[in-house]
Design an enzyme around this catalytic site. Structure first.
Site, short mmCIF file in Angstrom:
data_model
loop_
_atom_site.label_atom_id
_atom_site.label_comp_id
_atom_site.label_asym_id
_atom_site.label_seq_id
_atom_site.Cartn_x
_atom_site.Cartn_y
_atom_site.Cartn_z
CD GLU A 23 -5.53 7.99 4.36
OE1 GLU A 23 -6.73 7.70 4.25
OE2 GLU A 23 -4.78 7.48 5.21
CD GLU A 38 -2.81 0.96 2.53
OE1 GLU A 38 -3.09 1.99 3.17
OE2 GLU A 38 -3.25 -0.18 2.84
#
Length: 378
Positions: A130, A126
């Site tokens: 954000e 991943e």
């Protein structure tokens, strides 16, 4: 004519089935078929090219909606969180095997509200960016390897001034050797393979982005604290806007498969192409500066980014193009035979991407009219 119509309906049904079969994962940090434990997982549909999606022109069927349907307008795709459970997101039906993702966007405001850009593989590698609605000056950068979340010391908060008030281009550039995160051309973070201490993301990734409420009261207290919640929905709605997404796959081919259960990039096989076959051919990031320091570390950043969305998949048509909605993953999403991806990110029948020559009768009529003009009869 009816046979042609049946072929179109069959192709449309194939896209629907693909989206529905692809509907199993992407709920934080789990995978319905993890290639670390089996070699029988479905192949991952490869992008194998570059696409430039302008969401100001509406949605495209290479990105599938879940958790709520984004709206489209002058600011592009709008992801709105208005109540508990809202988590609108788009997920690519394709994977990239190393590559570059550029997203031009404004993040959502609001305490506890999170805007997310997540690259994630079937074996839970991943790469994240954000934005917390409680702070419009920073972006969080993060990575995970093979879903290992025993420690949360990989995250950093990096400068991204006024990210709720203006459109900014964010870039993740991912190769076998390093990952670089950019904010409007400024390199804010670099992670090398060796720096990752065995947790370097290196398997085919899907792309997903959207908004969700990390500060929702139903979330674990650690998530609420990280998101700087709780979320007060009476102050909403809260919206993230994505104007465009440019994706470059650094590999080529039709699909990617895992050759064994090691989870190394060297084990990944390309059907009809080459791993890193497009490296160096997709242009390069325009670098304007390099950030000198990390704003802060964030040891409590959770994996998975975007929250669990609704699990549904449908195919609708409101004119052309076909639009799929659902949550694709684990390679179940495939581009039907005879259909192709356009540079604008639309999946279309191969014949519709070719400009057909004029029909002979039209050429004849055109020639006659031109001739009449030439002799003065018209």
């Amino acid at each position: 004519m009816m046979a042609s119509s049946r072929r179109w309906r069959a192709a449309a049904a194939a896209v629907t089935t693909a989206a529905m079969l692809a509907n199993a994962t992407f709920a934080q940090t789990w995978s319905s078929c993890n290639p670390l434990y089996t070699t029988t997982c479905p192949a991952n549909t490869a992008l194998g090219m570059n696409v430039d999606v302008e969401f100001t022109n509406g949605g495209v069927n290479s990105f599938v909606a879940s958790g709520g349907i984004p709206t489209y307008g002058a600011d592009g795709a709008i992801f709105t969180v208005a109540k508990s459970g809202d988590a609108p997101q788009l997920t690519s039906v394709f994977y990239i095997m190393f590559g570059r993702v550029e997203v031009t966007m404004k993040s959502a405001p609001g305490a506890g509200i999170v805007s997310s850009l997540v690259l994630q593989s079937d074996d839970l590698d991943e790469i994240d960016m954000e934005w917390l609605g409680a702070d419009s000056t920073e972006v969080q950068t993060n990575y995970f390897g093979k879903g290992q979340t025993g420690s949360f010391n990989r995250g950093q908060f990096n400068p991204a001034a006024n990210n709720q008030g203006q459109f900014i281009k964010y870039t993740i550039d991912w190769t076998a050797d390093r990952i670089m995160w950019y904010v409007d051309g400024t390199a804010v973070r670099t992670l090398t393979f060796n720096d990752a201490a065995g947790q370097y993301p290196q398997t085919p990734m899907q792309i997903k982005f959207g908004a969700w409420s990390g500060g929702d009261p139903s979330n674990p207290s650690g998530t609420i604290e990280w998101a700087r919640g709780p979320t007060d929905y009476s102050k909403g709605p809260f919206s993230m806007s994505v104007k465009s997404v440019v994706v470059s796959d650094y590999s080529t081919g039709k699909s990617y498969t895992y050759g064994d259960t090691s989870g190394t990039w060297q084990s990944i096989k390309s059907d009809g192409g080459t791993i890193n076959g497009n490296l160096g051919k997709a242009g390069s990031v325009t670098v304007t500066a390099s950030a000198s320091a990390v704003t802060s570390l964030s040891p409590s950043i959770p994996a998975g980014g975007i929250g669990r969305g609704a699990n549904s998949a449908t195919l609708t048509q409101t004119g052309w193009p076909w639009v799929a909605t659902g949550t694709p993953s684990n390679g179940g999403s495939t581009i039907p035979s005879g259909w192709v991806m356009t540079p604008e990110g639309k999946i279309v029948p191969a014949s519709s991407s070719i400009v057909k020559p004029p029909q002979p009768i039209l050429l004849l009529i055109g020639s006659v009219v031109l001739g009449l003009f030439a002799v003065g009869w018209c």
